[in-house]
Scaffold this motif. Structure first.
Motif, PDB file in Angstrom:
ATOM      1  N   LEU A 186       0.828  -1.208   0.000  1.00  0.00           N
ATOM      2  CA  LEU A 186       0.000   0.000   0.000  1.00  0.00           C
ATOM      3  C   LEU A 186       0.863   1.260   0.000  1.00  0.00           C
ATOM      4  N   ILE A 187       0.328   2.317  -0.621  1.00  0.00           N
ATOM      5  CA  ILE A 187       1.009   3.620  -0.530  1.00  0.00           C
ATOM      6  C   ILE A 187       0.611   4.278   0.791  1.00  0.00           C
ATOM      7  N   LYS A 188      -0.681   4.211   1.096  1.00  0.00           N
ATOM      8  CA  LYS A 188      -1.151   4.801   2.348  1.00  0.00           C
ATOM      9  C   LYS A 188      -1.596   3.684   3.295  1.00  0.00           C
ATOM     10  N   ASN A 189      -1.088   3.722   4.486  1.00  0.00           N
ATOM     11  CA  ASN A 189      -1.393   2.653   5.433  1.00  0.00           C
ATOM     12  C   ASN A 189      -1.047   3.139   6.836  1.00  0.00           C
ATOM     13  N   ALA A 190      -2.045   3.692   7.518  1.00  0.00           N
ATOM     14  CA  ALA A 190      -1.795   4.294   8.842  1.00  0.00           C
ATOM     15  C   ALA A 190      -2.320   3.384   9.945  1.00  0.00           C
ATOM     16  N   THR A 191      -1.796   2.131   9.936  1.00  0.00           N
ATOM     17  CA  THR A 191      -2.319   1.164  10.908  1.00  0.00           C
ATOM     18  C   THR A 191      -1.264   0.770  11.944  1.00  0.00           C
ATOM     19  N   GLY A 192      -0.562   1.773  12.435  1.00  0.00           N
ATOM     20  CA  GLY A 192       0.404   1.464  13.495  1.00  0.00           C
ATOM     21  C   GLY A 192       1.808   1.284  12.969  1.00  0.00           C
ATOM     22  N   TYR A 193       2.626   0.572  13.726  1.00  0.00           N
ATOM     23  CA  TYR A 193       4.056   0.446  13.389  1.00  0.00           C
ATOM     24  C   TYR A 193       4.243  -0.131  11.995  1.00  0.00           C
ATOM     25  N   ASP A 194       5.137   0.470  11.228  1.00  0.00           N
ATOM     26  CA  ASP A 194       5.454  -0.037   9.895  1.00  0.00           C
ATOM     27  C   ASP A 194       6.616  -1.027  10.035  1.00  0.00           C
ATOM     28  N   LEU A 195       6.276  -2.283  10.259  1.00  0.00           N
ATOM     29  CA  LEU A 195       7.316  -3.293  10.528  1.00  0.00           C
ATOM     30  C   LEU A 195       8.215  -3.525   9.310  1.00  0.00           C
ATOM     31  N   ARG A 196       7.649  -3.245   8.124  1.00  0.00           N
ATOM     32  CA  ARG A 196       8.461  -3.358   6.899  1.00  0.00           C
ATOM     33  C   ARG A 196       9.782  -2.588   7.057  1.00  0.00           C
ATOM     34  N   GLN A 197       9.681  -1.390   7.616  1.00  0.00           N
ATOM     35  CA  GLN A 197      10.878  -0.539   7.721  1.00  0.00           C
ATOM     36  C   GLN A 197      11.941  -1.150   8.632  1.00  0.00           C
ATOM     37  N   LEU A 198      11.493  -1.935   9.628  1.00  0.00           N
ATOM     38  CA  LEU A 198      12.477  -2.545  10.534  1.00  0.00           C
ATOM     39  C   LEU A 198      13.345  -3.578   9.821  1.00  0.00           C
TER      40      LEU A 198
END
Ligand code: MLT
Ligand code: ZN
Length: 464
Positions: free
Chosen positions: A183-195
């Motif tokens: 998703l481009i927009k996804n404001a559902t808490g921690y973005d674990l992808r980035q970790l």
């Protein structure tokens, strides 16, 4: 070390012949491009599916075996080196492009897809994968994500992180997680992808990545400019950025140029020799842009910041100018360089480089020191070449001493001890110069969540 019985069990989890223990395989797959640590893995395993990766991770947890991820093995921080009897997990057979979506401009890749393959795939679709660097012909997408690879176009397009729409990962406890779902927009808490981006395989394995593509650039044009001293480079950057959208702004010293020209296969850009050179690139979308570039060049000459320069007039010339910068790393690898990959904010670059240069001149008077890098984004590569006569161990020990002064300076400037090569084992002992104790404690706590038994690439980023 793994026992023969454990390896027999491992063999049942993957396709026949996909666990190797012969010395050639261990030597090849146990290392990256660094030459500081001797490879010593127990085995190399080649999964072909996500399920096989999960099975390998469960096996490793059960038998307390450490796993080291292996991609194109082009890393420069020993993050993919297995020096302690670990099992190397190679993604060479998970190398397919699985899907393309023209509306989302996205490509679903297995981790073993080679960077250049993705770049070519994008080009065939009339699009562009903009993360680029000299090792694109062998590095793999999974490894790029593991180090958050940067390269030569960061000034315009950012790091690998910017292009990851979604990830599937197998965590250190064997769970499959689907992160961000493209998703481009996804404001559902921690973005674990980035970790997982830049985690160097310490949290789990990336087993699938959706990468975004971009509009293809038009009529890329490069200039190489000869500058009388280092201090002239930043005003040149500033002048060009004021007039053009640059796609790259790199620099290299005269010593680097010497080494490149000595190869005999790269033409000199011009006769003039100065201590430093800048290489910049832009899209010459129309005559006005090319005109603005030439007018800026003339302004820089009038100011005394530039002594000579050349602008590419063809694709061949563009490629040749880029070789002056892109071939440096491979060319100097022959001398076993000690590599520093440091960064500060762009505005601080001149003062920072002057301070580091003073340390280097006093502490390495007898060593060949080469500067090059991505100066447009504040990332400088400081390479110290090993004298032929000095033993490797002694050379690295001396570099380690000087490092302390170099990294104290990095810390004073609030800079990074690793801008784009990662921490791995080569920079592990210096992490504290760029990260606070509290930050490191948080990082360790995060690792414990995803990798409770510490089987994922232990000893990388921080000591076990
Ligand atoms: C480069 O900028 O050429 C790469 O980061 C590799 C290197 O620093 O040698
Ligand atoms: Zn670089």
């Amino acid at each position: 070390m793994t026992t023969a019985a454990q390896l027999d069990l491992l063999k049942t989890l993957v396709d026949p012949g996909k666990v190797l223990t012969d010395s050639a395989a261990l030597e090849t797959h146990g290392k990256d491009w660094t030459k500081q640590f001797a490879p010593a893995p127990s085995a190399v395993v080649f999964p072909k599916t996500v399920e096989q990766v999960q099975a390998i991770v469960r096996w490793a947890n059960q038998h307390k075996v450490a796993l080291v991820p292996s991609g194109g093995r082009t890393g420069l921080s020993a993050a993919a080196v297995a020096a302690n009897g670990e099992v190397v997990v190679s993604f060479d057979y998970m190398n397919q492009i699985l899907a393309f979506n023209e509306y989302d401009r996205s490509v679903v890749c297995q981790p073993g897809v080679v960077t250049a393959t993705l770049q070519q795939f994008a080009e065939d679709k009339g699009l562009y994968y903009p993360v680029d660097f000299a090792s694109a012909g062998s590095s793999q997408i999974g490894g790029n994500i593991g180090t958050n690879a940067g390269g030569i176009k960061v000034i315009r397009y950012g790091m690998t992180r910017n292009w990851v729409a979604g990830l599937k990962v197998v965590t250190g406890s064997g769970e499959l997680l689907e992160l961000n779902r493209d998703l481009i927009k996804n404001a559902t808490g921690y973005d674990l992808r980035q970790l997982f981006i830049g985690a160097e395989g310490t949290l789990g394995f990336v087993v699938e990545a959706t990468m975004r593509l971009e509009r293809a650039p038009k009529n890329l044009t490069a200039m190489v400019l000869a500058t009388p001293d280092f201090d002239s480079i930043m005003p040149v950057l500033h002048a060009f950025q004021g007039k053009l959208d640059l796609t790259a702004f790199e620099f290299f010293s005269d010593k680097c140029l010497d080494k490149i020209l000595a190869r005999g296969d790269v033409p000199a850009p011009f006769e003039t020799r100065t201590p430093y050179y800048a290489l910049l690139e832009f899209e010459a979308l129309n005559e006005d842009v090319a005109g603005a570039a030439l007018a800026t060049f003339e302004h820089c000459v009038e100011q005394g910041w530039v002594i000579d320069g050349v602008m590419s007039q063809s694709e061949q010339q563009l490629r040749n100018l880029w070789k002056l910068r892109e071939y440096i790393s491979e060319t100097i690898s022959h001398w076993i360089p000690y590599k520093n990959d440091i960064s500060v904010t762009v505005s601080q670059v001149p003062a920072f480089l002057r301070d580091i240069d003073a340390i280097v001149a006093s502490d390495y008077p007898d060593f060949d020191v080469l500067w090059y890098g991505h100066i447009g984004d504040g990332n400088l590569h400081l390479n110290i070449l090993k004298p032929e006569s000095l033993a490797k161990e002694e050379f690295f020990a001396r570099c380690a001493q000087v490092n302390l002064r170099v990294f104290e300076t990095v810390q004073r400037y609030n800079g990074s001890i690793s801008a784009e090569h990662g921490v791995g084992m080569t920079k592990r002992d210096y992490l504290g110069y760029s990260r606070s104790e509290a930050e490191i404690a948080c990082m360790k706590a995060i690792k414990a969540v995803f990798d409770p038994n510490g089987i994922m690439n232990p000893g990388k980023i921080f000591a076990v």
